[in-house]
Every structure is written in C-alpha cells, then in structure tokens.
Design a protein around this motif. Structure first.
Motif, PDB file in Angstrom:
ATOM      1  N   LEU A  14      -1.734  -0.797  15.428  1.00 52.40           N
ATOM      2  CA  LEU A  14      -2.073  -1.788  14.401  1.00 52.40           C
ATOM      3  C   LEU A  14      -1.181  -3.019  14.471  1.00 52.40           C
ATOM      4  O   LEU A  14      -0.015  -2.942  14.854  1.00 52.40           O
ATOM      5  N   ASP A  15      -1.752  -4.141  14.046  1.00 50.71           N
ATOM      6  CA  ASP A  15      -0.985  -5.354  13.781  1.00 50.71           C
ATOM      7  C   ASP A  15      -0.732  -5.388  12.284  1.00 50.71           C
ATOM      8  O   ASP A  15      -1.585  -5.827  11.511  1.00 50.71           O
ATOM      9  N   VAL A  16       0.432  -4.908  11.875  1.00 48.06           N
ATOM     10  CA  VAL A  16       0.717  -4.726  10.450  1.00 48.06           C
ATOM     11  C   VAL A  16       0.667  -6.049   9.689  1.00 48.06           C
ATOM     12  O   VAL A  16       0.165  -6.128   8.570  1.00 48.06           O
ATOM     13  N   GLU A  17       1.162  -7.110  10.309  1.00 47.83           N
ATOM     14  CA  GLU A  17       1.205  -8.400   9.624  1.00 47.83           C
ATOM     15  C   GLU A  17      -0.186  -8.972   9.374  1.00 47.83           C
ATOM     16  O   GLU A  17      -0.373  -9.807   8.487  1.00 47.83           O
ATOM     17  N   GLU A  18      -1.160  -8.544  10.159  1.00 45.49           N
ATOM     18  CA  GLU A  18      -2.534  -9.039  10.006  1.00 45.49           C
ATOM     19  C   GLU A  18      -3.420  -8.062   9.240  1.00 45.49           C
ATOM     20  O   GLU A  18      -4.626  -8.274   9.118  1.00 45.49           O
ATOM     21  N   ARG A  19      -2.835  -6.997   8.727  1.00 55.69           N
ATOM     22  CA  ARG A  19      -3.589  -5.927   8.076  1.00 55.69           C
ATOM     23  C   ARG A  19      -3.481  -6.015   6.559  1.00 55.69           C
ATOM     24  O   ARG A  19      -2.507  -5.571   5.971  1.00 55.69           O
ATOM     25  N   PRO A  20      -4.475  -6.589   5.878  1.00 58.01           N
ATOM     26  CA  PRO A  20      -4.432  -6.591   4.406  1.00 58.01           C
ATOM     27  C   PRO A  20      -4.445  -5.164   3.866  1.00 58.01           C
ATOM     28  O   PRO A  20      -4.933  -4.239   4.521  1.00 58.01           O
ATOM     29  N   ARG A  21      -3.906  -5.004   2.694  1.00 56.19           N
ATOM     30  CA  ARG A  21      -3.999  -3.708   2.024  1.00 56.19           C
ATOM     31  C   ARG A  21      -4.161  -3.924   0.533  1.00 56.19           C
ATOM     32  O   ARG A  21      -3.866  -4.999   0.007  1.00 56.19           O
ATOM     33  N   PHE A  22      -4.606  -2.872  -0.138  1.00 55.42           N
ATOM     34  CA  PHE A  22      -4.906  -2.987  -1.563  1.00 55.42           C
ATOM     35  C   PHE A  22      -4.579  -1.670  -2.234  1.00 55.42           C
ATOM     36  O   PHE A  22      -4.990  -0.598  -1.766  1.00 55.42           O
ATOM     37  N   ILE A  23      -3.834  -1.748  -3.326  1.00 51.93           N
ATOM     38  CA  ILE A  23      -3.475  -0.570  -4.112  1.00 51.93           C
ATOM     39  C   ILE A  23      -4.147  -0.692  -5.469  1.00 51.93           C
ATOM     40  O   ILE A  23      -4.001  -1.710  -6.160  1.00 51.93           O
ATOM     41  N   GLY A  24      -4.898   0.334  -5.855  1.00 55.53           N
ATOM     42  CA  GLY A  24      -5.615   0.234  -7.120  1.00 55.53           C
ATOM     43  C   GLY A  24      -6.019   1.581  -7.685  1.00 55.53           C
ATOM     44  O   GLY A  24      -5.784   2.636  -7.083  1.00 55.53           O
ATOM     45  N   GLU A  25      -6.624   1.527  -8.857  1.00 48.71           N
ATOM     46  CA  GLU A  25      -7.148   2.719  -9.526  1.00 48.71           C
ATOM     47  C   GLU A  25      -8.673   2.678  -9.455  1.00 48.71           C
ATOM     48  O   GLU A  25      -9.289   1.657  -9.766  1.00 48.71           O
TER      49      GLU A  25
END
Length: 244
Positions: A219-230
C-alpha cells in the motif's frame, strides 16, 4: 453481493451538523428504497473535525446490473438513473452533497470473519480506501492483499468482523479496494488502528503491529484515505449471503 460505497462530502454552504440532519431525515429514508437495494447502511464519523469525509453511504445489490441501473457504472462520480426512486434520490443529492468531490467505489464484497452474525448496527468501523504501491499492478496488489495481508488483518486484536471489497472494474475504479474492520468499542478500534487525523498509525498490540508493518509491502499509506465511524443499518433484506 455487490456494493456501492459513496464517500460523502457536504456542500460548501452546509455545516457538518446541517449535512447530517438532512442526510438522516431526508435522504436516507429515500435512498434505502432505491430499486434493487437489499441492504442500506450509513457510517457517521466519530470525530467529524478530523474525518476525511462527512460520512459513508453503502448500498448493496444482488446483481451488478441492478447496481449499475440504479447508480451508474465506474468511471464517473455522477450518474443519471431512469428508475423512479433512484432518480428522486439522485435529484435529492444536489441538496446536501458536492458530487464532484465525492469519491465512490463499486465492488464485490468478501467476508473473512464475522463474530456478530452480520449485525453491524451500532458497531465502530474502520474503512480503508486502498491505493497500491507504485510499481505494482492491480493484479499483483490483489494477490498480495488476499494471500498475505487479509489472513493477518482479520485477526487484529478487537476485530469482530473483517470484510474486503474488490473493484468490479479496476481500470475505472478510484481505489484498488476497500478494507473494512469492525470493532465493538471505539477504544478497541483506536488501540488497533489509531485515531482520526492521520492516515498512519503505530499500534502496540502484536497482530495489529504485524499488520501495520505488512501494509508497507503493498500500500501507499499516504495516498490511502481512511474513515472511522459508527454504522447504522437502515435496511437489510439479505439472508445469509456471504456472512450476512
């Protein structure tokens, strides 16, 4: 099961609170009844100020044709449905979303682990929008993800459900895949995968630390969006399909 993941970005003139109120009270009651939708769920950010998006909407269909007819195909963030409720929902999108800034992903879901019998309502979820490393083809990325990383990631401490979503049209997809990890508590999620505000994290628990180290292999971590939610499940007509 085929899935449309919409990463929602609010219109410029809306606050996050106004956006969420409209999404919950106006749009979601409509979207869950789009023709062909068999499951509809939304994910609300646990920390809106540091989240990369205002929310995630996920619509499931039994066939890819049903999905495409309702929500369009890969290659564009916009779509022009002809079926009645789908067309109403598309028109309503203009009231609260910036469509041009809203990434989306169409894929097929695979469930690797499920300790909650598909009942994800109220669980905390980490969605990683995966971007492969430079020099790696999508096929090489997927082979590594499936054969090396996912067997490790599903056993990260605290994970009660782990699923992956593979693009149905990789050449036109905005990401190489989506990894979704569910936890019963937000503390468990943060301890394993870090908190909002950064695409990187430094876990201390054994398997989580191994998985973080392995991420560098594909993976390219810097180009990998992420989202934390309920997560909130609005509709579920799926009977024991791939873990649901």
């Amino acid at each position: 099961m085929f899935k449309h993941v919409a990463l929602l970005v609010r219109k410029d003139d809306l606050t996050h609170e106004e956006f969420r109120e409209y999404w919950e009270n106006n749009h979601s009651p409509l979207a869950k009844d789009i023709e062909g939708v068999v499951r509809y769920q939304t994910v609300y950010p646990t920390d809106p100020e540091n989240a990369e998006f205002d929310g995630i909407a996920e619509l499931y269909f039994e066939t890819l044709d049903d999905l495409h007819e309702a929500l369009g195909s890969e290659g564009s963030r916009d779509y022009d449905p002809t079926r009645e409720v789908a067309a109403q929902a598309r028109e309503d999108v203009n009231n609260f979303l910036d469509v041009e800034e809203r990434p989306r992903f169409i894929g097929e879901e695979k469930v690797w682990k499920d300790e909650v019998d598909g009942d994800t309502d109220g669980l905390y979820k980490h969605s990683a929008l995966l971007v492969r490393k430079d020099g790696m083809s999508h096929e090489e990325f997927r082979e590594y993800w499936e054969n090396n990383h996912s067997p490790l990631a599903k056993d990260i401490e605290g994970v009660v459900r782990y699923q992956t979503v593979y693009p149905t049209d990789p050449e036109n997809a905005e990401f190489d895949g989506v990894a979704e990890l569910y936890f019963e508590t937000l503390d468990d999620l943060h301890e394993a995968l870090g908190s909002e505000g950064s695409r990187d994290y430094d876990p201390t628990r054994e398997v989580a630390a191994e998985a973080r180290e392995d991420v560098n292999n594909f993976l390219d971590v810097e180009e990998r969006p992420r989202f934390i939610g309920e997560e909130k499940v609005w509709k579920n007509e799926v009977d024991d399909v791939d873990g649901y």
